[in-house]
Design a protein around this motif. Structure first.
Motif, PDB file in Angstrom:
ATOM      1  N   MET A  82      -5.947   7.594   2.549  1.00 46.15           N
ATOM      2  CA  MET A  82      -4.833   7.279   2.406  1.00 46.15           C
ATOM      3  C   MET A  82      -4.221   6.117   2.047  1.00 46.15           C
ATOM      4  O   MET A  82      -2.920   6.053   1.599  1.00 46.15           O
ATOM      5  N   SER A  83      -4.905   5.775   0.720  1.00 43.71           N
ATOM      6  CA  SER A  83      -3.998   4.978  -0.379  1.00 43.71           C
ATOM      7  C   SER A  83      -3.623   5.251  -1.081  1.00 43.71           C
ATOM      8  O   SER A  83      -3.620   6.237  -1.537  1.00 43.71           O
ATOM      9  N   PRO A  84      -2.699   4.909  -1.627  1.00 39.14           N
ATOM     10  CA  PRO A  84      -1.449   5.336  -2.730  1.00 39.14           C
ATOM     11  C   PRO A  84      -2.102   5.831  -3.994  1.00 39.14           C
ATOM     12  O   PRO A  84      -2.008   6.742  -4.963  1.00 39.14           O
ATOM     13  N   LEU A  91       2.689   6.146  -0.928  1.00 46.96           N
ATOM     14  CA  LEU A  91       2.351   6.067   0.717  1.00 46.96           C
ATOM     15  C   LEU A  91       2.305   7.454   1.726  1.00 46.96           C
ATOM     16  O   LEU A  91       2.881   8.188   1.072  1.00 46.96           O
ATOM     17  N   TRP A  92       1.531   6.759   2.366  1.00 45.24           N
ATOM     18  CA  TRP A  92       0.668   8.556   3.029  1.00 45.24           C
ATOM     19  C   TRP A  92       2.348   8.132   3.920  1.00 45.24           C
ATOM     20  O   TRP A  92       2.667   7.814   4.388  1.00 45.24           O
ATOM     21  N   PRO A  93       2.467   9.697   4.596  1.00 45.28           N
ATOM     22  CA  PRO A  93       3.535  10.504   5.229  1.00 45.28           C
ATOM     23  C   PRO A  93       3.463   9.633   6.103  1.00 45.28           C
ATOM     24  O   PRO A  93       2.538   9.881   6.994  1.00 45.28           O
ATOM     25  N   GLY A  94       4.441   8.731   6.195  1.00 47.63           N
ATOM     26  CA  GLY A  94       4.769   8.574   8.248  1.00 47.63           C
ATOM     27  C   GLY A  94       4.778   7.495   8.067  1.00 47.63           C
ATOM     28  O   GLY A  94       5.155   5.992   9.455  1.00 47.63           O
ATOM     29  N   ALA A 120      -0.757   0.103   0.613  1.00 43.03           N
ATOM     30  CA  ALA A 120      -1.073   0.350   2.291  1.00 43.03           C
ATOM     31  C   ALA A 120      -1.461   1.047   2.844  1.00 43.03           C
ATOM     32  O   ALA A 120      -1.132   1.584   2.160  1.00 43.03           O
ATOM     33  N   THR A 121      -2.095   1.249   4.107  1.00 38.35           N
ATOM     34  CA  THR A 121      -3.190   2.371   4.670  1.00 38.35           C
ATOM     35  C   THR A 121      -2.694   2.225   6.006  1.00 38.35           C
ATOM     36  O   THR A 121      -2.790   3.141   6.796  1.00 38.35           O
ATOM     37  N   ASP A 147      -7.947   5.060   7.999  1.00 36.38           N
ATOM     38  CA  ASP A 147      -6.977   4.141   7.302  1.00 36.38           C
ATOM     39  C   ASP A 147      -7.503   3.146   7.140  1.00 36.38           C
ATOM     40  O   ASP A 147      -6.811   1.602   6.582  1.00 36.38           O
ATOM     41  N   GLY A 148      -8.473   2.756   7.324  1.00 35.73           N
ATOM     42  CA  GLY A 148      -8.998   1.319   7.526  1.00 35.73           C
ATOM     43  C   GLY A 148      -9.456   0.471   8.066  1.00 35.73           C
ATOM     44  O   GLY A 148      -9.712  -0.652   8.507  1.00 35.73           O
ATOM     45  N   ALA A 149      -7.981   0.566   9.316  1.00 37.81           N
ATOM     46  CA  ALA A 149      -8.574   0.216  10.052  1.00 37.81           C
ATOM     47  C   ALA A 149      -9.135  -0.472  11.387  1.00 37.81           C
ATOM     48  O   ALA A 149      -9.183  -1.825  12.010  1.00 37.81           O
TER      49      ALA A 149
END
Length: 218
Positions: A82-84, A91-94, A120-121, A147-149
């Motif tokens: 999801m990284s730009p 940015l990832w949609p949403g 941001a991811t 997303d790495g969360a």
């Protein structure tokens, strides 16, 4: 775990702020050299704003900006799909489509930028009157941690000192006194005994500037 699971796991704003300050003080004890620290907290980051942050030195980071409106959190995993960087600098949609306008300054903060946009991811937010944290309506790519969360927030979402204890022993390659760590995690006033059990080369006086900048209770 994605941003949605993190949103469900984070505590209220006041508790999160306390947790972030504790992590910052723990890292200031474990790593007197600011450049080598993972966790930081700055009570004077911007006028009327405070910022908690994590950075691993490899381009991965998260930032939590505390404002009068609430808290905005962005996180960046540079290897996430999801990284730009892997999506034409977009940015990832949403990810930020539903972020409230009160956090527009944080979304467009130059310090969080990548190729002219937000690095941001993960994005999370909570306004002062909200009863929970929010994340965008996202169609996540495949994978256990898209997303790495999961790894970015592993320590922050743990309401106990155990996650930080595991992190510190691994990252700083030393044994860490659990009792002393717990005292700091609970935001008890620092004593030389507690500090020296975590770092025998430091005293409370050595930490005065850091403690003041972090806003840790004295």
């Amino acid at each position: 775990m994605t941003a949605h699971a993190v949103a469900a796991s984070l505590p209220d704003i006041a508790t999160l702020r306390d947790r972030c300050r504790a992590l910052a003080v723990l890292d200031s004890i474990m790593s007197p050299d600011w450049e080598s620290r993972y966790y930081s907290f700055d009570t004077g980051w911007r006028p009327g704003e405070e910022m908690a942050s994590m950075r691993n030195g490899s381009g991965d980071a998260w930032s939590a900006v505390f404002t009068s409106a609430g808290v905005f959190i962005r996180a960046f995993d540079h290897e996430s799909p999801m990284s730009p960087a892997g999506n034409h600098d977009e940015l990832w949609p949403g990810l930020v489509d539903t972020v409230p306008e009160v956090f527009s300054a944080q979304v467009h903060e130059p310090a969080f930028s990548f190729a002219g946009g937000l690095a941001a991811t993960v994005c999370l937010w909570r306004q002062r009157d909200d009863d929970r944290w929010y994340a965008g309506d996202i169609d996540f790519p495949d994978g256990d941690d898209p997303d790495g969360a999961d790894w970015l927030f592993e320590v922050l979402v743990d309401p106990t000192p155990l996650a930080y204890h595991r992190f510190a022993e691994d990252y700083y390659e030393t044994s860490v006194d659990r009792s002393a760590l717990g005292a700091v995690f609970a935001l008890r006033p620092l004593t030389d005994d507690v500090v020296r059990r975590l770092n025998p080369d430091l005293t409370v006086e050595d930490l005065a500037d850091d403690v003041a900048a972090i806003g840790y209770p004295s």
